[in-house]
Enzyme design. Structure first.
Site, short mmCIF file in Angstrom:
data_model
loop_
_atom_site.label_atom_id
_atom_site.label_comp_id
_atom_site.label_asym_id
_atom_site.label_seq_id
_atom_site.Cartn_x
_atom_site.Cartn_y
_atom_site.Cartn_z
N TYR A 157 0.85 -1.20 0.00
CA TYR A 157 0.00 0.00 0.00
C TYR A 157 0.88 1.25 0.00
O TYR A 157 0.51 2.28 -0.55
CB TYR A 157 -0.97 -0.03 1.18
CG TYR A 157 -2.17 0.89 0.98
CD1 TYR A 157 -2.40 1.98 1.81
CD2 TYR A 157 -3.06 0.68 -0.06
CE1 TYR A 157 -3.48 2.82 1.62
CE2 TYR A 157 -4.15 1.51 -0.27
CZ TYR A 157 -4.36 2.58 0.58
OH TYR A 157 -5.43 3.42 0.37
N LYS A 164 -3.47 8.67 2.51
CA LYS A 164 -4.71 8.48 3.29
C LYS A 164 -4.57 9.09 4.69
O LYS A 164 -5.54 9.62 5.25
CB LYS A 164 -5.07 7.00 3.40
CG LYS A 164 -5.54 6.37 2.08
CD LYS A 164 -6.75 7.07 1.48
CE LYS A 164 -7.37 6.26 0.37
NZ LYS A 164 -8.50 6.94 -0.28
N1 NAD Z 1 -11.63 -0.86 -2.94
C1 NAD Z 1 -11.10 -0.86 -1.72
O1 NAD Z 1 -10.60 -1.89 -1.21
C2 NAD Z 1 -11.07 0.41 -0.91
C3 NAD Z 1 -10.99 0.33 0.49
C4 NAD Z 1 -10.94 1.52 1.24
C5 NAD Z 1 -10.98 2.75 0.60
N2 NAD Z 1 -11.07 2.80 -0.77
C6 NAD Z 1 -11.12 4.12 -1.39
O2 NAD Z 1 -12.41 4.27 -2.01
C7 NAD Z 1 -12.31 5.28 -3.02
C8 NAD Z 1 -12.96 4.76 -4.30
O3 NAD Z 1 -12.19 3.69 -4.81
P1 NAD Z 1 -12.92 2.35 -5.39
O4 NAD Z 1 -12.38 1.20 -4.61
O5 NAD Z 1 -14.39 2.58 -5.48
O6 NAD Z 1 -12.29 2.18 -6.83
P2 NAD Z 1 -12.72 2.85 -8.22
O7 NAD Z 1 -11.55 2.62 -9.14
O8 NAD Z 1 -14.06 2.39 -8.64
O9 NAD Z 1 -12.83 4.41 -7.86
C9 NAD Z 1 -11.69 5.24 -7.91
C10 NAD Z 1 -12.14 6.49 -8.62
O10 NAD Z 1 -11.09 7.45 -8.61
C11 NAD Z 1 -11.19 8.14 -9.83
N3 NAD Z 1 -9.96 8.88 -10.12
C12 NAD Z 1 -8.67 8.43 -10.07
N4 NAD Z 1 -7.83 9.40 -10.47
C13 NAD Z 1 -8.61 10.48 -10.79
C14 NAD Z 1 -8.34 11.78 -11.28
N5 NAD Z 1 -7.09 12.19 -11.53
N6 NAD Z 1 -9.39 12.61 -11.49
C15 NAD Z 1 -10.66 12.22 -11.24
N7 NAD Z 1 -10.99 11.00 -10.77
C16 NAD Z 1 -9.95 10.15 -10.57
C17 NAD Z 1 -11.45 7.05 -10.84
O11 NAD Z 1 -11.94 7.59 -12.06
C18 NAD Z 1 -12.50 6.22 -10.10
O12 NAD Z 1 -13.78 6.72 -10.39
C19 NAD Z 1 -10.81 5.59 -3.17
O13 NAD Z 1 -10.52 6.75 -2.39
C20 NAD Z 1 -10.14 4.39 -2.50
O14 NAD Z 1 -8.86 4.75 -1.99
C21 NAD Z 1 -11.13 1.67 -1.54
C1 0WE Z 2 -6.65 -2.78 -0.06
C2 0WE Z 2 -5.79 -2.19 -1.15
C3 0WE Z 2 -6.18 -1.32 -2.18
C4 0WE Z 2 -7.55 -0.75 -2.41
N1 0WE Z 2 -7.52 0.56 -1.73
C5 0WE Z 2 -7.72 0.56 -0.29
C6 0WE Z 2 -7.20 1.74 -2.36
O1 0WE Z 2 -7.15 2.76 -1.70
C7 0WE Z 2 -6.89 1.79 -3.85
C8 0WE Z 2 -5.58 2.55 -3.99
C9 0WE Z 2 -5.03 2.60 -5.38
C10 0WE Z 2 -4.43 3.78 -5.76
N2 0WE Z 2 -3.83 3.89 -6.98
C11 0WE Z 2 -3.83 2.86 -7.83
C12 0WE Z 2 -4.44 1.64 -7.49
C13 0WE Z 2 -5.06 1.50 -6.24
C14 0WE Z 2 -4.37 0.51 -8.46
C15 0WE Z 2 -4.34 1.02 -9.89
C16 0WE Z 2 -3.34 2.13 -10.04
O2 0WE Z 2 -2.71 2.30 -11.10
N3 0WE Z 2 -3.20 3.03 -9.03
O3 0WE Z 2 -5.14 -0.94 -2.96
C17 0WE Z 2 -4.02 -1.61 -2.46
C18 0WE Z 2 -2.71 -1.56 -2.92
C19 0WE Z 2 -1.75 -2.33 -2.24
C20 0WE Z 2 -2.11 -3.10 -1.12
C21 0WE Z 2 -3.43 -3.14 -0.67
C22 0WE Z 2 -4.40 -2.38 -1.35
#
Ligand code: NAD
Ligand code: 0WE
Length: 264
Positions: A157, A164
């Site tokens: 991560y 974050k």
């Molecule tokens: N999926 C997980 O395990 C998880 C867990 C905890 C928190 N989150 C957080 O939840 C939020 C949403 O992520 P998700 O898991 O729904 O994945 P997702 O890929 O569906 O959503 C990520 C969004 O970020 C947008 N984005 C990225 N770069 C951008 C930019 N430069 N301009 C505008 N938009 C941009 C993408 O277009 C996408 O809509 C993120 O902040 C992620 O860190 C995800």
């Molecule tokens: C959980 C978990 C997540 C999901 N999560 C909490 C996130 O916040 C997503 C973070 C994320 C941010 N940037 C990128 C990507 C993921 C993959 C694609 C890319 O090109 N860039 O991401 C991880 C990355 C490494 C280890 C664990 C996790």
């Protein structure tokens, strides 16, 4: 009457049907909110417009959150239709992929660090700056999504954990700035969910399994569960809640080790 009847919500971060923001839009629509969206890049535009139509919305605007001009454009366009906003949802996180695969010291770069903080943390302040004037006097709420990797380390991560941590501190300072105008600011720390942002992450499946084993609820959580907590935090039921980070992770963050891990 829904919990969000008559509320106007701008949702930033819908990319696919798996997005957490997609689940939030579903739940907000179910609870009676009017919705507006931004999308990243023309490729996503058609898809997001179709989804928005399912939620009776034709307010979809392009926005790369790294561009202040794009953000300004969103609110200029929104103002043509809405006289105010009650809810801002920030569901955006990004770091260059190479930052998230390998040892933190080895893979972290100055540019990757900058991008991760710009897109994943500063973008919430940038959106809040433009939203605040449209939210004043409406007892509104802003909400962002974070992850426990800000508080404890886990493999890969890396710099996203720092971004974050920055975002979670920003929630507290934004709450201080907007509280006098009756606007609340909170975050949800979600457990791992299989979304686009999770795809391509090494050993994501193993991480999901470990979370389900250790969490008190002994299962992974769903985007719909995160969305229901988002409904609560953005509704008048949470009128006294601000500057808080609420965990929707099955309790995982409270367990150092589980019985199953002891028996491994
Ligand atoms: N999926 C997980 O395990 C998880 C867990 C905890 C928190 N989150 C957080 O939840 C939020 C949403 O992520 P998700 O898991 O729904 O994945 P997702 O890929 O569906 O959503 C990520 C969004 O970020 C947008 N984005 C990225 N770069 C951008 C930019 N430069 N301009 C505008 N938009 C941009 C993408 O277009 C996408 O809509 C993120 O902040 C992620 O860190 C995800
Ligand atoms: C959980 C978990 C997540 C999901 N999560 C909490 C996130 O916040 C997503 C973070 C994320 C941010 N940037 C990128 C990507 C993921 C993959 C694609 C890319 O090109 N860039 O991401 C991880 C990355 C490494 C280890 C664990 C996790």
């Amino acid at each position: 009457m829904g919990l969000l009847s008559g509320k106007k919500a701008l949702i930033v971060g819908v990319a696919s049907k798996h997005s957490i923001a997609y689940a939030i839009a579903e739940a907000f629509h179910r609870e009676g909110a009017e919705l507006a969206f931004t999308y990243q890049g023309d490729k996503l535009g058609e898809r997001v417009k179709k989804m928005a139509a399912d939620w009776n919305s034709d307010l979809c605007f392009p926005c790369d959150v790294s561009s202040d001009d794009d953000i300004q454009g969103v609110f200029d366009s929104l103002k043509e239709t809405w006289d105010g906003i009650d809810i801002l949802i920030h569901s955006v996180g990004f770091a260059p992929a190479e930052e998230l695969n390998g040892d933190y010291l080895d893979v972290t770069s100055r540019e990757g660090f900058r991008v991760a903080h710009d897109i994943s943390s500063y973008s919430f302040v940038a959106l809040a700056k433009h939203a605040k004037p449209m939210m004043e006097g409406r007892n509104g709420a802003m909400l962002t999504l974070t992850y426990h990797g800000s508080q404890q380390t886990l493999p890969n991560y890396n710099v996203m954990g720092l971004a974050k941590a920055s975002l979670e501190a920003s929630v507290r300072y934004l709450a201080g700035s907007t509280g006098p105008d009756g606007i609340r600011v909170n975050s949800i720390s979600a457990g791992p969910i299989k979304t686009l942002a999770a795809s391509g992450i090494k050993s994501f499946r193993k991480m999901l399994k470990k979370n389900a084993e250790r969490a008190p609820l002994k299962r992974n959580i769903t985007a719909a569960e995160v969305a229901n907590t988002a409904v609560f935090l953005c509704s008048d039921m949470a009128s006294g809640v601000t500057a808080q980070n609420i965990y929707v992770d099955g309790g995982f963050n409270t367990c150092a080790m589980s019985l199953e891990e002891m028996d491994d």
